[in-house]
Scaffold this active site. Structure first.
Site, short mmCIF file in Angstrom:
data_model
loop_
_atom_site.label_atom_id
_atom_site.label_comp_id
_atom_site.label_asym_id
_atom_site.label_seq_id
_atom_site.Cartn_x
_atom_site.Cartn_y
_atom_site.Cartn_z
N CYS A 184 10.77 0.34 3.78
CA CYS A 184 10.23 -0.16 5.22
C CYS A 184 10.26 -1.63 4.90
O CYS A 184 9.19 -2.35 5.38
CB CYS A 184 8.89 0.59 5.37
N GLY A 226 8.47 9.00 -11.29
CA GLY A 226 9.68 9.26 -10.84
C GLY A 226 10.85 8.81 -11.59
O GLY A 226 11.97 9.38 -11.46
N1 SAM Z 1 7.37 9.07 1.43
C1 SAM Z 1 5.84 8.60 1.75
C2 SAM Z 1 5.74 9.09 3.13
O1 SAM Z 1 6.59 9.25 3.84
O2 SAM Z 1 4.35 9.33 3.40
C3 SAM Z 1 5.65 7.10 1.40
C4 SAM Z 1 5.97 6.76 0.18
S1 SAM Z 1 5.64 5.01 -0.24
C5 SAM Z 1 6.60 4.02 0.67
C6 SAM Z 1 6.07 4.94 -2.02
C7 SAM Z 1 5.27 5.64 -2.94
O3 SAM Z 1 5.86 5.72 -4.08
C8 SAM Z 1 3.83 5.44 -3.04
O4 SAM Z 1 2.94 6.65 -2.76
C9 SAM Z 1 3.71 5.04 -4.40
O5 SAM Z 1 2.70 5.49 -5.12
C10 SAM Z 1 4.89 5.86 -5.22
N2 SAM Z 1 5.19 5.41 -6.52
C11 SAM Z 1 5.35 4.14 -7.07
N3 SAM Z 1 5.99 4.12 -8.23
C12 SAM Z 1 6.34 5.30 -8.40
C13 SAM Z 1 7.03 5.83 -9.41
N4 SAM Z 1 7.33 5.14 -10.59
N5 SAM Z 1 7.23 7.15 -9.47
C14 SAM Z 1 7.11 7.95 -8.43
N6 SAM Z 1 6.27 7.37 -7.42
C15 SAM Z 1 5.95 6.04 -7.45
#
Ligand code: SAM
Length: 374
Positions: A301, A229
């Site tokens: 969170c 991202g």
């Molecule tokens: N929005 C989701 C939900 O409501 O179910 C929860 C998201 S969780 C807090 C954060 C997510 O960010 C994880 O699934 C992780 O794999 C992803 N993540 C970590 N680094 C990332 C990156 N560089 N780009 C995109 N996603 C990333």
């Protein structure tokens, strides 16, 4: 010797107790008198909400949940919002309303449009009621009736204020609770759903297919990707009406309760320390991907100011250097209408923070809304 080696290689503290030590040291100072009650909330069983699936037989599902004593907190909030609008107008005609400070502009107050609130339905048991929802069952067409999640995690989606025809990006989307809520609005023209983790993206796909009929998930409506991202600003600049940046964080409640996949384990110390930087980079990319005039919601969170307010401030500064300006939007009206469901931090510095509490054990959820001005 073998016995001594085993003893020295065994971790002295579990990851959950390391998390608790860290939180006691930091949140004791950040939250002061509020910390003991938040702490006991986070160490106790979490409360869930049931996000109603509009693609299933909603009438039956909602009646069943109502009979069990649950209610739609979004609907109740929308009623409170309408009431507040009326009172605000009445008060404005006579005197200054307490919610309308001199720094709160007209547009900032429109934080919860009733149009959205009628499409997203999330049932909760009343304050103090610790009943649990049963797992959802598929209806006649195979769609599950509801999705269980932390009800406070609906607030970032509600704050995003999706309108008919919007182009929306969900930058860190897996496992997909908020994506599912976004799709419930049935207002989005195109939804880009992304998560850098391939396995978590696969899980997200499975979730979507259990709740949303195929015809609503065609490529022209929903695009699912697994990119980093942080690169979105280069990929699609100035593109989206709305961007949700729900970043990876120390997931405080999980870190206190689960040894598995715990970010406080010693082997993940570096990853944990790098989280604020990753969060800043993701928010920056989210801002760049938003069109001028569009809006971004940043959410976590965790209770950590270093991962919340500080990230927003740093990202805004860096964005400015790259020619992207944004303004923090006032979410106090949103917190006000949902104050009967959630405990909010009384005087947040920037954004809103839902604090866990034994009578309403949701959160922690932090959210901050930004509007791109140029
Ligand atoms: N929005 C989701 C939900 O409501 O179910 C929860 C998201 S969780 C807090 C954060 C997510 O960010 C994880 O699934 C992780 O794999 C992803 N993540 C970590 N680094 C990332 C990156 N560089 N780009 C995109 N996603 C990333």
């Amino acid at each position: 010797i073998a016995r001594r080696n085993r003893a020295t290689s065994r971790p002295k503290f579990s990851s959950t107790s390391l998390a608790l030590q860290y939180f006691d040291m930091n949140y004791g100072t950040d939250l002061g008198d509020l910390w003991p009650s938040v702490r006991i909330g986070m160490l106790s069983e979490q409360k869930y909400g049931a996000l109603i699936n509009n693609f299933s037989n909603t009438g039956d599902v909602m009646t069943t949940l109502q009979v069990q004593g649950a209610h739609d907190f979004v609907y109740n909030g929308a009623l409170a919002w309408e009431e507040k609008q009326k009172t605000t107008q009445d008060h404005l005609q006579s005197e200054e309303h307490p919610l309308r400070s001199s720094t709160t502009s007209e547009t900032q107050e429109a934080a919860l449009p009733p149009s959205l609130s009628t499409n997203i339905k999330c049932f909760v048991f009343p304050k103090g009621d610790i009943s649990r929802f049963k797992s959802a069952r598929p209806d006649g067409s195979g769609m599950l009736g509801y999705y269980l999640l932390d009800a406070a995690s609906m607030l970032p989606v509600l704050a995003l204020d999706v309108q008919e025809g919007h182009n929306v990006l969900d930058l860190c989307a897996a496992p997909g609770g908020k994506t599912l809520a976004l799709l419930q609005t049935q207002a989005i023209r195109h939804l880009a759903v992304n998560d850098s983790s391939v396995s978590r993206t696969a899980r997200l796909r499975r979730v979507l297919h259990s709740y949303v009929p195929r015809e609503h998930l065609t490529e022209d409506r929903v695009r699912i990707t697994s990119f980093d991202g942080r690169r979105w600003g280069e990929l699609e600049r100035d593109t989206y009406d709305r961007v949700l940046v729900d970043v990876p964080c120390t997931t405080d409640r999980h870190s206190l309760q689960e040894e598995d996949n715990n970010v406080f384990s010693r082997v993940r110390a570096k990853e944990r320390q790098r989280l604020p930087l990753l969060q800043i980079q993701l928010l920056l990319a989210g801002l760049e991907a938003t069109r001028p005039g569009g809006e971004v919601v940043y959410s976590t969170c965790t209770l950590s100011p270093l991962q919340n307010e500080c990230v927003v401030e740093q990202a805004l500064e860096l964005a400015q250097e790259r020619g992207v300006s944004a303004q923090v939007q006032d979410l106090r009206p949103l917190a006000h209408v949902f104050r009967d469901t959630f405990h909010f931090l009384p005087t947040p510095r920037l954004g809103e923070l839902v604090l866990p509490h034994l009578t309403a054990n949701f959160g922690p959820i932090y959210l901050c809304k930004l509007r791109r001005t140029s």
